[in-house]
Design a protein around this motif. Sequence first.
Motif, PDB file in Angstrom:
ATOM      1  N   GLU A 515     -10.970  17.464  -1.341  1.00  0.00           N
ATOM      2  CA  GLU A 515     -12.127  17.078  -2.157  1.00  0.00           C
ATOM      3  C   GLU A 515     -13.316  18.002  -1.907  1.00  0.00           C
ATOM      4  O   GLU A 515     -14.101  18.265  -2.812  1.00  0.00           O
ATOM      5  N   LYS A 518     -12.642  21.021  -3.968  1.00  0.00           N
ATOM      6  CA  LYS A 518     -12.802  20.752  -5.404  1.00  0.00           C
ATOM      7  C   LYS A 518     -14.254  20.904  -5.833  1.00  0.00           C
ATOM      8  O   LYS A 518     -14.541  21.215  -6.988  1.00  0.00           O
ATOM      9  N   SER A 562     -11.908  22.702 -11.291  1.00  0.00           N
ATOM     10  CA  SER A 562     -12.019  21.248 -11.165  1.00  0.00           C
ATOM     11  C   SER A 562     -13.247  20.782 -11.933  1.00  0.00           C
ATOM     12  O   SER A 562     -14.093  21.597 -12.331  1.00  0.00           O
ATOM     13  N   TRP A 656      -5.867  21.142  -4.955  1.00  0.00           N
ATOM     14  CA  TRP A 656      -5.768  19.730  -5.300  1.00  0.00           C
ATOM     15  C   TRP A 656      -4.762  19.447  -6.413  1.00  0.00           C
ATOM     16  O   TRP A 656      -4.320  18.313  -6.604  1.00  0.00           O
ATOM     17  N   GLN A 657      -4.332  20.479  -7.136  1.00  0.00           N
ATOM     18  CA  GLN A 657      -3.540  20.261  -8.336  1.00  0.00           C
ATOM     19  C   GLN A 657      -2.098  19.880  -8.006  1.00  0.00           C
ATOM     20  O   GLN A 657      -1.462  20.504  -7.152  1.00  0.00           O
ATOM     21  N   GLN A 665      -3.408  23.416 -16.437  1.00  0.00           N
ATOM     22  CA  GLN A 665      -4.340  24.513 -16.192  1.00  0.00           C
ATOM     23  C   GLN A 665      -3.733  25.862 -16.568  1.00  0.00           C
ATOM     24  O   GLN A 665      -4.449  26.758 -17.047  1.00  0.00           O
TER      25      GLN A 665
END
Length: 808
Positions: A515, A518, A562, A656-657, A665
């Motif tokens: 996080e 991101k 993000s 994070w993906q 993306q």
Amino acid sequence: MRALFYFLLSWPVKLLVRCKVIPESIESLDIGDGKSVFYVVRHQSASDLIALQVACKKLQLPDPLEIVEINGKSMNRCICLARPSSIFPWVTSQPTNAVQQGLDLLQHHQKNPQADAQLIPVNLLWGRAPTKQKADVGDVLADEVSPNFMRKFWIVLFLGRETLAKFSDAVSFRQMADDHGTDEKAAHKLIRITRFHFHRQTIAAKGPRLMDRQQKFTALFATPAIKRLIKDEAKSKGLSEAEVRKQALGMMKEIAADYRQTTIRLGERILGWLWNRLYDGIEVRNGERLRKLSEEGHEIIYVPCHRSHMDYLLLTYVIYHQGLVTPRIAAGINLNFWPAGPIFRKAGAFFIRRSFAGNRLYSTIFREYLGLLFNRGYSVKYYTEGGRSRTGRLLQPKTGMLAMTIQSMLKGIDRPLTLVPVYIGYEHVMEVASYHKELKGSSKQKESAFGIIKAIRKLRNYGKGFVNFGEPININEFLNKQVPDWKDSIDPIDPPKPQWLTPAVNVMANEVMTEINKAVALNSVTLTALILLASENQALTRKELEQQLDFFLDLQRKAPFSADIIIPEESGKELVDAVIKLNKVEITDDEMGQIISLSKQGALEMSYYKNNIIHAFMLPALVCRLLKSYDKLNFDEISDKVIQMARLMRAELYLWQNKDVIAEQVAEILDFLASKDMIKQSKAGYWSRNNDCNKTYLLNLLSSCINETVQRYSIVIKIINQAAPINRSDLESSATTLAKRMSTLHNINAPEFIDRKAQAAIVNALREWGYIKSDEQGCFVANEQLAELNDILVHLLDEDVLQSILHS
């Protein structure tokens, strides 16, 4: 007469009052067209209303002192919940007409279906000092619970410069009337909810009731865990309980903060001056997340990345300016030196040793101290990385503080605990030069007063700073998903260390770091570093650099890494001007214009800033590299190869993906590149590069951003294929040796390229995803799918680099 009274009173009030307004713009208040706006405040006080008038003027909102006509009836635009108390204690203040005003407005909406007035709660706080356990003279003078006019005089006189006006989201009278009715009961409910809302806001801004250090020590000695441990330590070490208590008290004094609001107020003024001297601005994003959490009663635990010693000061300053109480900060014991230590302690810092070294008494006291902070409702800040990153990348998290946080919850804390990841970024980190010396083997310089003086003498313009609050992680909800029966482990006296704790903490730590990444902030220096370090000879003409910057910015705007990423609004030309102003690049002028390049030392320094943001461009760079390396690929082939590479990089770069997001993306990136006429799609659905070099040189440079990453993976795989079965130590050692050789042959200056920990991370990723496995002796051998991965990497490598790896 009313207008004349407020006009005359406004002059001294405006002279004495400096009002901080939150939020700073009207957009976040959701008030529609702003035509029918009413306000609700806590106190029916002339000074409050004049301060509100000043705040409304800043936000370009209607004047709260205006009289509004509703159904032929004159009404004040401002609803006040309580009258000032009388100077005579035996006289009871009469209630205001707040309920009647609310009822009139609700009934107005019942009679007029088109009406939709908005009610904005505004909490006016005079000073930010928390309530103390024991009242003193200052508390009596500055009592804010419906203060009488004499007390209010002292409040305005002494605290007027510390006034805070917190505007909350508007409440629709139309919605209230439709959902809750238009009778007196609904009006009472509206007022009751508003009172509770103000109470929550006040706690969020001032903090809970303040304990002094001695009260903390008394509370700690009263905990069953410390009582029991003192008896056990005395018995096992042959000491008296008094001697053990003395040792425990010394540890408590070493740890505990000594929070003083006067230090915070003075620090805010000094730091305000300092930031104006050091930075061109501090950009803060998603502060509304904090305010929403605090107003909902969450206990906030800030978990920022750690770039610089400036982080302590900057984040605390930003939180204070978001209208929230500053947190208690876990600081390394190395910062507890004179005069910084006592100042930090009074600003809310509590100190933690680098290692508990099996010291059961210290670890128990520290854990109980942390639990005491949570139980009392104090917000806390700690760094999961444990120390400052020397490479610019996020470090592997230290999970001790997170584990102690969850163990505190196992004592039955009855309020939600929420982690708030925070990305902190700079255009200049003042310690970068010392970081590179440490990476080359120099010993870490010990913090001292002399070091502070030396740093102050070097203060100069550092560009911009960035603070971005990431997506909050509610620990209660996290545990409910990870360990549905976690509440079975709750024990208010002595909670156990359950088997699920370590795995759950590891998952949580990884989520925190993800996080943080991101919420990455792009800026002039980080983008320039990424581009120049990917360029041949680390140099470009100014025009080329400006074009590349515009290309990189446009990419993130159309296909963002993000939703929380901060993207500069400036153009490439403006970003180049900013980098030159910061002396981050070398400028060479000739008859054809400027060439912008990096010196050898400059390249080493800029690698730190490149690493701040490299993760945000990893997917676009992979797509571009695949399109450069293969003649043609369809969408599924591109996605599958990107997914294979990205999942290996996830643990290292905290991507994070997941698979689905990566596919989405990749599609966005392809569409963007096609819109720039850099790539084309055949009727059969295959993607390929445009042959026009004027169109693709931008794409080629972006593809070079992953050079060092794929080289490191190829090095590890080459050694596995050549030397398997091979144990972990030999594999990591051989990979590091070959990486050093490659850095010499191909002029690679990135510190992480030759870092043994980075090679270990690659080995772990290969093992996690099944590319390698352990044999009966614990040595690594290749699985079948390693050959497929190796084939992808071979295509991604430049030919000269591939030859160097294969023939080493």
